[in-house]
Design a protein around this motif. Sequence first.
Motif, PDB file in Angstrom:
ATOM      1  N   PHE A 215      -1.048   0.487  -3.588  1.00  0.00           N
ATOM      2  CA  PHE A 215      -2.894  -0.441  -3.998  1.00  0.00           C
ATOM      3  C   PHE A 215      -2.636  -1.717  -3.756  1.00  0.00           C
ATOM      4  O   PHE A 215      -3.609  -1.784  -2.792  1.00  0.00           O
ATOM      5  CB  PHE A 215      -3.381   0.176  -5.459  1.00  0.00           C
ATOM      6  N   TYR A 276      -5.723   6.381  -9.503  1.00  0.00           N
ATOM      7  CA  TYR A 276      -6.120   7.026  -8.140  1.00  0.00           C
ATOM      8  C   TYR A 276      -6.542   7.713  -7.862  1.00  0.00           C
ATOM      9  O   TYR A 276      -7.421   7.642  -6.905  1.00  0.00           O
ATOM     10  CB  TYR A 276      -4.170   7.753  -7.371  1.00  0.00           C
ATOM     11  N   PHE A 279      -9.657   5.798  -7.982  1.00  0.00           N
ATOM     12  CA  PHE A 279      -9.813   5.372  -6.532  1.00  0.00           C
ATOM     13  C   PHE A 279     -10.460   5.714  -5.483  1.00  0.00           C
ATOM     14  O   PHE A 279     -10.753   5.490  -4.602  1.00  0.00           O
ATOM     15  CB  PHE A 279      -7.949   4.642  -6.087  1.00  0.00           C
ATOM     16  N   LEU A 280      -9.803   6.763  -5.823  1.00  0.00           N
ATOM     17  CA  LEU A 280     -10.120   8.175  -4.438  1.00  0.00           C
ATOM     18  C   LEU A 280     -11.173   8.353  -4.696  1.00  0.00           C
ATOM     19  O   LEU A 280     -12.364   8.612  -3.407  1.00  0.00           O
ATOM     20  CB  LEU A 280      -9.191   9.667  -4.588  1.00  0.00           C
ATOM     21  N   GLY A 283     -13.432   4.014  -5.080  1.00  0.00           N
ATOM     22  CA  GLY A 283     -13.195   3.595  -4.477  1.00  0.00           C
ATOM     23  C   GLY A 283     -14.275   2.695  -3.602  1.00  0.00           C
ATOM     24  O   GLY A 283     -13.779   1.434  -3.573  1.00  0.00           O
ATOM     25  N   GLY A 292     -10.595   1.800 -11.980  1.00  0.00           N
ATOM     26  CA  GLY A 292      -9.228   1.736 -11.699  1.00  0.00           C
ATOM     27  C   GLY A 292      -7.860   0.809 -11.492  1.00  0.00           C
ATOM     28  O   GLY A 292      -6.963   1.303 -12.207  1.00  0.00           O
ATOM     29  N   TRP A 350      -8.583   4.297   3.621  1.00  0.00           N
ATOM     30  CA  TRP A 350      -8.519   4.535   2.403  1.00  0.00           C
ATOM     31  C   TRP A 350      -8.035   6.101   1.759  1.00  0.00           C
ATOM     32  O   TRP A 350      -7.444   5.685   0.865  1.00  0.00           O
ATOM     33  CB  TRP A 350      -9.291   3.625   1.729  1.00  0.00           C
ATOM     34  N   CYS A 354      -4.821   6.846  -1.075  1.00  0.00           N
ATOM     35  CA  CYS A 354      -4.815   6.842  -2.715  1.00  0.00           C
ATOM     36  C   CYS A 354      -3.931   8.373  -2.421  1.00  0.00           C
ATOM     37  O   CYS A 354      -3.419   8.826  -3.774  1.00  0.00           O
ATOM     38  CB  CYS A 354      -6.306   7.484  -2.906  1.00  0.00           C
ATOM     39  N   ILE A 358      -1.149   9.054  -5.190  1.00  0.00           N
ATOM     40  CA  ILE A 358      -1.230  10.119  -5.937  1.00  0.00           C
ATOM     41  C   ILE A 358       0.306  11.110  -5.428  1.00  0.00           C
ATOM     42  O   ILE A 358       0.940  11.534  -7.027  1.00  0.00           O
ATOM     43  CB  ILE A 358      -2.157  11.022  -5.828  1.00  0.00           C
TER      44      ILE A 358
END
Length: 382
Positions: A215, A276, A279-280, A283, A292, A350, A354, A358
């Motif tokens: 990240f 995460y 973020f996914l 994000g 996140g 991106w 992610c 994960i």
Amino acid sequence: MAVACGITVANIYYAQPLLSEIARTFDVSQADIGVVAMLTQIGYAMGMLFLLPLGDIRERRSLIVLMLFVAAAALIMMSASFNIGILFFAAFAVGFTSIIPQLIVPFAAQLALPSERGKIIGNVMSGLLIGILLSRTFSGIIGTAFGWRTVYIIAAIMMMILAAALKALLPVSLPSSKVAYKKLLGSLWGLLKTEPILREASISGAMLFAAFSVFWTTLVFLLESSVYNLGAQTAGLFGLVGVTGALAASLVGRVADKKSPRFTLGMAIVICIISYVCFLLLGFKLWGLIIGVILLDLGTQAGQVSNQARIFALNPEARNRINTVFMVSYFIGGSTGSIVGAYSWSHFGWIGVCVTGILFDTIALISHFGLRKKLCMYLGKN
């Protein structure tokens, strides 16, 4: 000790918000400049492998002060790099010489009462993680205003000031072992073979830090993309957000003292996976990134405090060597996350970043819960 950890560990992370600016200076791609972050973390791992065991056979205060002066020299070389080859070498040297926090943490564990060891480690580690996070804020702001080279000049000056302060403030710490250096290094593999908790902590720690590095290495690329149109300064400011998670370290240490470090480690891995997922799904929204970051830093910090509380209870006479095995694994994971993260961004964007994070966290989860006994038995036989 917490302040010293924060100031010295920052050396390893100054580059992350500045990667795009450094790439432009040397006219290389974003994927290629990810090597800088990777080499710094590999250097840190190698420094711990070859230098950290000295904490068991040398007086710690003198060793810490010496390493601060050597780190200052490496930072000056980084600031003066005039081609990409020297930059890569300097990045490795900065990591190799910045092992001071990992000399301080076992020192703190040695001074602590067994019933308070988790809390004390948590307090010191709070300083360390706050240093990691604020390093990005510092380098992002200073780098944007005065250029990335200025960041490293200031860092070198701070190392020399800190050397004088620690010489005056730290107590003398006599060595706990008289083993020869060569035999000391050879004993690292023996510790890994005979301590299943150390093996388990090394695997989960490496995977958690790999996800953390994925990240933070790629954040500046996302912020500079058309989604946000922001830059290094904003990437650095995200470090302030992560301080929330860092401040929870002492609380995690207290929970580990009352329940068990293994319990808090399991919680930490789950929190990192949730970060995460955030973020996914969110994000591309600023508030989603903020949530996140808080979760990722909280989970990573809780994981490291929990793992170190476990390993420092194993063998007091080999505390530095045990920490060496753990932290070398930890930063090999971090360096892997840095280069894989940059590659994932360059090729898959991106979403790829992610998914990579994960996957690393999932490996940590499997090693902690699903395959723990089988994995430890297999590694013990081999």
